[in-house]
Write a protein that holds these residues in place. Structure first.
Motif, PDB file in Angstrom:
ATOM      1  N   ASP A 207     -15.491   0.031 -18.345  1.00  0.00           N
ATOM      2  CA  ASP A 207     -15.112  -0.591 -17.068  1.00  0.00           C
ATOM      3  C   ASP A 207     -14.043  -1.659 -17.189  1.00  0.00           C
ATOM      4  OD1 ASP A 207     -16.581   0.944 -15.348  1.00  0.00           O
ATOM      5  OD2 ASP A 207     -18.307  -0.390 -15.317  1.00  0.00           O
ATOM      6  N   ARG A 208     -13.425  -1.781 -18.350  1.00  0.00           N
ATOM      7  CA  ARG A 208     -12.364  -2.765 -18.522  1.00  0.00           C
ATOM      8  C   ARG A 208     -11.049  -2.034 -18.817  1.00  0.00           C
ATOM      9  NH1 ARG A 208     -14.335  -7.824 -16.781  1.00  0.00           N
ATOM     10  NH2 ARG A 208     -16.460  -7.103 -16.401  1.00  0.00           N
ATOM     11  N   PHE A 209      -9.939  -2.676 -18.487  1.00  0.00           N
ATOM     12  CA  PHE A 209      -8.620  -2.088 -18.713  1.00  0.00           C
ATOM     13  C   PHE A 209      -8.090  -2.505 -20.083  1.00  0.00           C
ATOM     14  CE2 PHE A 209      -8.890  -2.906 -14.076  1.00  0.00           C
ATOM     15  CZ  PHE A 209      -8.890  -1.596 -13.648  1.00  0.00           C
TER      16      PHE A 209
ATOM     17  N   SER B 200      -2.137  13.140 -11.959  1.00  0.00           N
ATOM     18  CA  SER B 200      -2.634  12.129 -11.031  1.00  0.00           C
ATOM     19  C   SER B 200      -2.441  10.765 -11.673  1.00  0.00           C
ATOM     20  CB  SER B 200      -4.114  12.369 -10.738  1.00  0.00           C
ATOM     21  OG  SER B 200      -4.691  11.261 -10.067  1.00  0.00           O
ATOM     22  N   VAL B 201      -2.407   9.731 -10.845  1.00  0.00           N
ATOM     23  CA  VAL B 201      -2.359   8.380 -11.401  1.00  0.00           C
ATOM     24  C   VAL B 201      -3.600   8.123 -12.259  1.00  0.00           C
ATOM     25  CG1 VAL B 201      -3.487   7.252  -9.433  1.00  0.00           C
ATOM     26  CG2 VAL B 201      -1.893   5.956 -10.855  1.00  0.00           C
ATOM     27  N   LEU B 202      -4.675   8.833 -11.943  1.00  0.00           N
ATOM     28  CA  LEU B 202      -5.879   8.757 -12.770  1.00  0.00           C
ATOM     29  C   LEU B 202      -5.903   9.990 -13.671  1.00  0.00           C
ATOM     30  CD1 LEU B 202      -8.415   7.550 -10.070  1.00  0.00           C
ATOM     31  CD2 LEU B 202      -7.152   6.176 -11.732  1.00  0.00           C
TER      32      LEU B 202
ATOM     33  N   VAL C 150       7.387  -2.535  -8.286  1.00  0.00           N
ATOM     34  CA  VAL C 150       6.037  -2.714  -8.801  1.00  0.00           C
ATOM     35  C   VAL C 150       6.023  -2.321 -10.278  1.00  0.00           C
ATOM     36  CG1 VAL C 150       5.322  -0.418  -7.963  1.00  0.00           C
ATOM     37  CG2 VAL C 150       3.602  -2.145  -8.446  1.00  0.00           C
TER      38      VAL C 150
ATOM     39  N   ARG D 120       0.837  -1.201   0.000  1.00  0.00           N
ATOM     40  CA  ARG D 120       0.000   0.000   0.000  1.00  0.00           C
ATOM     41  C   ARG D 120       0.872   1.251   0.000  1.00  0.00           C
ATOM     42  NH1 ARG D 120      -5.450  -1.207   3.430  1.00  0.00           N
ATOM     43  NH2 ARG D 120      -5.713   0.995   2.979  1.00  0.00           N
TER      44      ARG D 120
ATOM     45  N   ARG E 131      -1.637  -2.870 -11.694  1.00  0.00           N
ATOM     46  CA  ARG E 131      -0.368  -3.531 -11.423  1.00  0.00           C
ATOM     47  C   ARG E 131      -0.348  -4.900 -12.101  1.00  0.00           C
ATOM     48  NH1 ARG E 131       0.573   0.424  -7.902  1.00  0.00           N
ATOM     49  NH2 ARG E 131      -0.165   1.565  -9.685  1.00  0.00           N
ATOM     50  N   VAL E 132       0.761  -5.292 -12.685  1.00  0.00           N
ATOM     51  CA  VAL E 132       0.901  -6.662 -13.182  1.00  0.00           C
ATOM     52  C   VAL E 132       1.860  -7.478 -12.334  1.00  0.00           C
ATOM     53  CG1 VAL E 132       0.161  -6.228 -15.544  1.00  0.00           C
ATOM     54  CG2 VAL E 132       2.582  -5.913 -14.911  1.00  0.00           C
ATOM     55  N   ALA E 133       2.683  -6.810 -11.561  1.00  0.00           N
ATOM     56  CA  ALA E 133       3.600  -7.526 -10.667  1.00  0.00           C
ATOM     57  C   ALA E 133       4.039  -6.595  -9.558  1.00  0.00           C
ATOM     58  CB  ALA E 133       4.810  -8.032 -11.434  1.00  0.00           C
ATOM     59  N   ALA E 134       4.208  -7.154  -8.379  1.00  0.00           N
ATOM     60  CA  ALA E 134       4.767  -6.383  -7.265  1.00  0.00           C
ATOM     61  C   ALA E 134       5.515  -7.351  -6.369  1.00  0.00           C
ATOM     62  CB  ALA E 134       3.676  -5.672  -6.481  1.00  0.00           C
TER      63      ALA E 134
ATOM     64  N   HIS F  60       1.661   7.402  -6.251  1.00  0.00           N
ATOM     65  CA  HIS F  60       0.616   8.401  -6.519  1.00  0.00           C
ATOM     66  C   HIS F  60       1.089   9.800  -6.136  1.00  0.00           C
ATOM     67  CE1 HIS F  60      -2.761   5.116  -6.458  1.00  0.00           C
ATOM     68  NE2 HIS F  60      -1.839   4.897  -7.362  1.00  0.00           N
TER      69      HIS F  60
ATOM     70  N   GLU G  96       2.310   2.084  -3.364  1.00  0.00           N
ATOM     71  CA  GLU G  96       1.336   2.752  -4.219  1.00  0.00           C
ATOM     72  C   GLU G  96       1.152   4.210  -3.790  1.00  0.00           C
ATOM     73  OE1 GLU G  96      -2.582   0.935  -6.003  1.00  0.00           O
ATOM     74  OE2 GLU G  96      -3.008   1.795  -4.058  1.00  0.00           O
TER      75      GLU G  96
END
Lengths: 135, 135, 135, 135
Positions: free
Chosen positions: A118-120, A45-47, A108, A29, A59-62, A36, A32
């Protein structure tokens, strides 16, 4: 030269566990949080938005290696480095320090995605965001 | 042959984030939950005793790769395998599945420690615990 | 006049839920964070010592009313007031504001305890801590 | 006669704090978990549809009184009762028990809302959902 960034973060009571230390899941956490904060420090922003597109970075790996425990009220330095920028993804490394002691070292990898119904959906990193990562 | 173990776990609302998916830090909590359930299934606990010693298993490394998002109320299968047992540490792999789809694959390495004056002191894994890991 | 204290706190991504807002359970964590920051501002800690005694403040009640949602990256003002000090307990009120808007109003009552053999034993609030609460 | 419902829930390691007990903020998460399990037991979800409307139940108040601590691996009984159903809101009471001992007693009031352009708009509780609450 890749971007670097640093924040400090105090360990909160609710983040400790019955072993008396910062619970290991909270490092992810915090990784992240500093990521951010990095984007905010760049004025975005991250968004972010890319024209009409809404952008997110799932994220795909951390991963994280833990060297020494952190405890309640410790003030940690979280040092973020951008270690790799590819066409669609970025890898951050986060060095957790208390004074001069390394407590943990995390990595990460996040993929630049447009949110479509709603999909990535992975997309090439837009040029302005890439510039911030490579600054 | 190393031990394997499986539980199911429903994704809770508080574990989702504003992207509508299970927040990635929660996978690490779930890895730990299935590890602890594994020890219970063997009739012991992650917090075992070895004679007068109190034993704990702090993590030294944890990683996870994320393939597909999990969503609210999904019922996940968490499949734990013991992939390595060394003198003082154990590595678990946790496969997160929803039906036949792999959502994530995690690994965590924990070190067997005696708790001595509130500090962790690595010790060789006691024989009875080793037997459970290698069963 | 009872003590008052204020901090600011940014809403983190992991604290949001799929409804796109700060998950309600996190308000209780934030109440505790500002309480602990209050003690630090007085030069002590929620985990204080009273001579040989180790002191802790377990909660006996906590409530919160929610008026308006908080969202990712909102910077909240957390305004703590000491609203009641009795012989063995204290009640804090925490006002959550974003700019001039109240988002939530919480109350928490904690009991002053000595930790005796890992158990909580209520004790009268020591004079120096009482002074900080009533300042 | 109002609806009642019961689940069991084991206290997880990450939910404990350095005082060695279940951190109080987690009771609010558990209240929500049993509420959502209640809706599932009725064949629906807290995120239901009412024709074209998407329905959600944001909390407007939650409180809890804590009588005795819960500890790691405790198996708690969470007993939910519907204590009040008004035109647009419902109040649940959740009794936390370990064997015969009450550990905590919580209350949460949620408002029935349609989600309109990402905002919550209170609506009268649809008849089928009301029936489940009053069963």
């Amino acid at each position: 030269m890749a971007a670097t960034f640093q924040t400090t973060r105090r360990v909160q009571f609710a983040e400790t566990d019955m072993a008396g230390i910062l619970h290991f899941a909270n490092y992810y956490r915090m990784m992240e949080e500093v990521e951010h904060a990095f984007w905010r420090s760049k004025g975005t922003s991250v968004l972010a938005r890319n024209g009409a597109q809404e952008i997110s970075w799932p994220r795909v790996a951390a991963s994280c290696e833990f060297s020494a425990p952190a405890r309640f009220e410790d003030e940690l330095a979280l040092m973020l480095s951008v270690v790799k920028v590819s066409n669609r993804s970025v890898t951050f490394e986060i060095d957790f320090r208390r004074d001069e002691t390394r407590l943990a070292l995390g990595r990460v990898t996040a993929v630049c995605c447009a949110i479509v119904e709603d999909r990535f959906q992975p997309i090439p990193i837009p040029g302005d965001l890439r510039g911030m990562l490579e600054a």
